[in-house]
Design an enzyme around this catalytic site. Structure first.
Site, mmCIF file in Angstrom:
data_model
loop_
_atom_site.group_PDB
_atom_site.id
_atom_site.type_symbol
_atom_site.label_atom_id
_atom_site.label_comp_id
_atom_site.label_asym_id
_atom_site.label_seq_id
_atom_site.Cartn_x
_atom_site.Cartn_y
_atom_site.Cartn_z
ATOM 1 N N ASP A 208 0.905 -1.140 0.000
ATOM 2 C CA ASP A 208 0.000 0.000 0.000
ATOM 3 C C ASP A 208 0.944 1.190 0.000
ATOM 4 O O ASP A 208 1.595 1.478 1.012
ATOM 5 C CB ASP A 208 -0.888 0.022 1.251
ATOM 6 C CG ASP A 208 -1.914 1.137 1.151
ATOM 7 O OD1 ASP A 208 -1.523 2.255 0.774
ATOM 8 O OD2 ASP A 208 -3.094 0.899 1.429
ATOM 9 N N HIS A 209 1.048 1.861 -1.138
ATOM 10 C CA HIS A 209 2.139 2.844 -1.245
ATOM 11 C C HIS A 209 1.979 4.024 -0.282
ATOM 12 O O HIS A 209 2.925 4.738 -0.015
ATOM 13 C CB HIS A 209 2.364 3.307 -2.687
ATOM 14 C CG HIS A 209 1.254 4.152 -3.233
ATOM 15 N ND1 HIS A 209 0.142 3.622 -3.824
ATOM 16 C CD2 HIS A 209 1.092 5.482 -3.253
ATOM 17 C CE1 HIS A 209 -0.647 4.597 -4.197
ATOM 18 N NE2 HIS A 209 -0.103 5.741 -3.851
ATOM 19 N N HIS B 194 -6.105 2.508 1.394
ATOM 20 C CA HIS B 194 -5.280 3.657 1.787
ATOM 21 C C HIS B 194 -5.803 4.380 3.033
ATOM 22 O O HIS B 194 -5.063 4.625 3.982
ATOM 23 C CB HIS B 194 -5.177 4.663 0.639
ATOM 24 C CG HIS B 194 -4.680 4.067 -0.643
ATOM 25 N ND1 HIS B 194 -3.593 3.230 -0.691
ATOM 26 C CD2 HIS B 194 -5.116 4.178 -1.919
ATOM 27 C CE1 HIS B 194 -3.382 2.853 -1.954
ATOM 28 N NE2 HIS B 194 -4.297 3.410 -2.709
#
Ligand code: NAD
Length: 478
Positions: free
Chosen positions: A172-173, A235
């Site tokens: 999950d950047h 996110h």
């Protein structure tokens, strides 16, 4: 500090994500001296290219997408020397023996699955069959990780057939962003915040992820997903977890992920009155949501705002307001921890009402501010004013603090180092879907439709009302 020599295979190495994010991130790590000379990057995809063509494609992608200015001229040529290409079909036998022969013994091996999730099982199985799934191997997988609990479980199961959980890196950047990690440093590295970090002192928390773009060319994909699946389940949920979790005993992968999991499990179900969904209407550039997703009856949402409660000792009674959407006024993402007012103002009503707000900005200008109340300078008496204490420390830490690394740089190097702290564990993802599924099922059962909002606005009017009703206000999107 250089990382150990590695072989990194990017399945989908010719795709959009590889060209826009993964390869430029590796290039920047190369520029900063983190890649040993022996390390190799191998693009693997379905199209037929020779090595020279692929190197040219990589060089072009870096020229187009690299934003860092710290790499010297001529480094792209040196970087692409480390790059190979192999033509493989995830669903066929082609290319697999060649790929296996390219692996170096006794090296960290990472396989980045930058392909559609429907191929994860095929890739895992063929890696195993061709002897590349040993204990030193790691796999990296991208979102979307399922579209509900059942599909996420199925993906976890298929990966678990050939890889241990300790070898699986679910990206999950958002977790790779510098300020998100700084949030943990601020919370757990200081005495100042943690004693106040609870419902007794925190009035509420706002998490906003606002985009100016529409769904672009991803209309069909987006219509099947909507903001809830595309943004909230992953996110925004991860951000909420880092804000809300208890201090882990150590900063190690399972200690941190155990605490995040407890937060997800303590989330309350969300009632319909506590949610607002929207679709952007027609904008000047001619786009409008229903047209962009090519479905005049689409009931998916490009905007969602919700009020979420956490049933645990620390947070009972403190609402978390989440909001994310496309075609909004500005591209701005932030978390705001809004503290309560002082119990009594000794300066009288004319001093106004003031609150401390800790703002963690993810976009633009990653950084943190703490609003504190001070006396307005001058002879005008005891007038109070809120001023931000800039906690970005760019000045104090020097130029390095200004060249903020991209999230992918940090995360890919963590894969090589074998550090899973900033990656989602399988049970976390499943718990997040277990919370999300009934919300989506409720919309479907009731036939709820999103309301239309004006592009370039702050979202539907109803989302403002969601806050006003509680006597609160969203922070401005700017
Ligand atoms: P893309 O369509 O641009 O690229 C797909 C890649 O997969 C290509 O390199 C193609 O050759 C390869 N491929 C397809 N079928 C194959 C097969 N049978 N065998 C071997 N290779 C095959 O897709 P993308 O945008 O790069 O996305 C890749 C993955 O990352 C998707 O799961 C996507 O949801 C996810 N993702 C993408 C982004 C993004 O910004 N593009 C962001 C987050 C997540």
């Amino acid at each position: 500090i250089p990382v150990d020599p590695f072989d990194l295979v990017i399945f989908g190495g010719t795709g959009d994500l590889a060209r826009r994010k993964i390869l430029p991130a590796l290039f920047r790590r190369f520029c900063s001296g983190q890649m040993e000379d022996e390390s190799r990057i191998i693009g693997a995809a379905r199209s037929d290219h020779d090595q020279a063509e692929y190197r040219q494609m990589v060089a072009d992608a870096i020229a187009e997408f690299n934003t860092s200015t710290t790499c010297e001229a001529g480094t792209i040529e040196a970087f692409v020397e480390r790059i190979d290409y192999v033509h493989v079909d995830a669903k066929g036998e082609e290319g697999w023996d060649k790929l296996a022969s390219m692996m170096h013994p006794n090296r960290v091996r990472a396989f980045y699955f930058s392909v559609a999730p429907s191929l994860f099982g095929d890739l895992a199985e063929r890696l195993h069959r061709h002897g590349m799934a040993d204990g030193e191997s790691r796999i990296v997988v991208e979102k979307p990780f399922g579209r509900d609990l059942d599909t996420a479980r199925a993906l976890n199961d298929v990966l678990a057939q050939h890889f241990d959980e300790s070898q699986i890196y679910r990206i999950d950047h958002y977790l790779g962003k510098e300020t998100v990690q700084n949030l943990m440093a601020v919370r757990f590295g200081n005495m100042l915040f943690e004693p106040l970090w609870n419902s007794q002192y925190v009035d509420h928390i706002q998490i906003t992820v606002a985009e100016t773009v529409g769904v672009g060319g991803r209309g069909e994909y987006y219509d099947r997903s909507g903001a809830m699946r595309d943004m909230v389940q992953n996110h925004l949920m991860q951000l909420l977890c880092l804000i809300a979790m208890e201090p882990p005993a150590q900063f190690d992968p399972d200690a941190v992920r155990d605490e995040k999991l407890k937060v997800i499990r303590a989330l309350n179900a969300v009632e319909p009155k506590d949610m607002v969904r929207g679709q952007y209407g027609r904008s000047e550039d001619g786009s409008d949501y229903l047209k962009d997703v090519e479905n005049p009856r689409a009931s998916s949402e490009s905007f969602i705002a919700m009020r979420v409660g956490i049933s645990n000792w620390r947070w009972a009674g403190t609402p978390f307001y989440l909001r994310t959407g496309k075609k909004l006024r500005a591209r701005a993402s932030e978390i705001a921890v809004v503290f309560k007012e002082t119990p009594h103002s000794i300066f009288g009503p004319e001093a106004g009402r003031h609150r401390n707000i800790l703002t963690i900005r993810l976009q633009p200008n990653e950084g943190m501010d703490l609003d504190v109340t001070i006396k307005e300078p001058g002879p005008g008496g005891m007038r109070l004013v809120d001023v931000p204490l800039d906690m970005t420390f760019a000045e104090a830490l020097g130029p390095e603090a200004e060249d903020v690394p991209d999230a992918y740089e940090r995360l890919i190097m963590d894969v090589i180092r074998g550090n899973q702290t900033l990656f989602m564990r399988g049970d976390e993802v499943e718990a997040a879907w277990a919370w999300t599924d009934p919300i989506i099922a409720g919309w479907e059962e009731r036939g709820d439709r999103p309301v239309t909002y004006e592009p370039g606005s702050s979202g539907p009017e109803d989302s403002l009302a969601l806050m006003h009703r509680d006597g609160r206000r969203w922070r401005e999107i700017k």
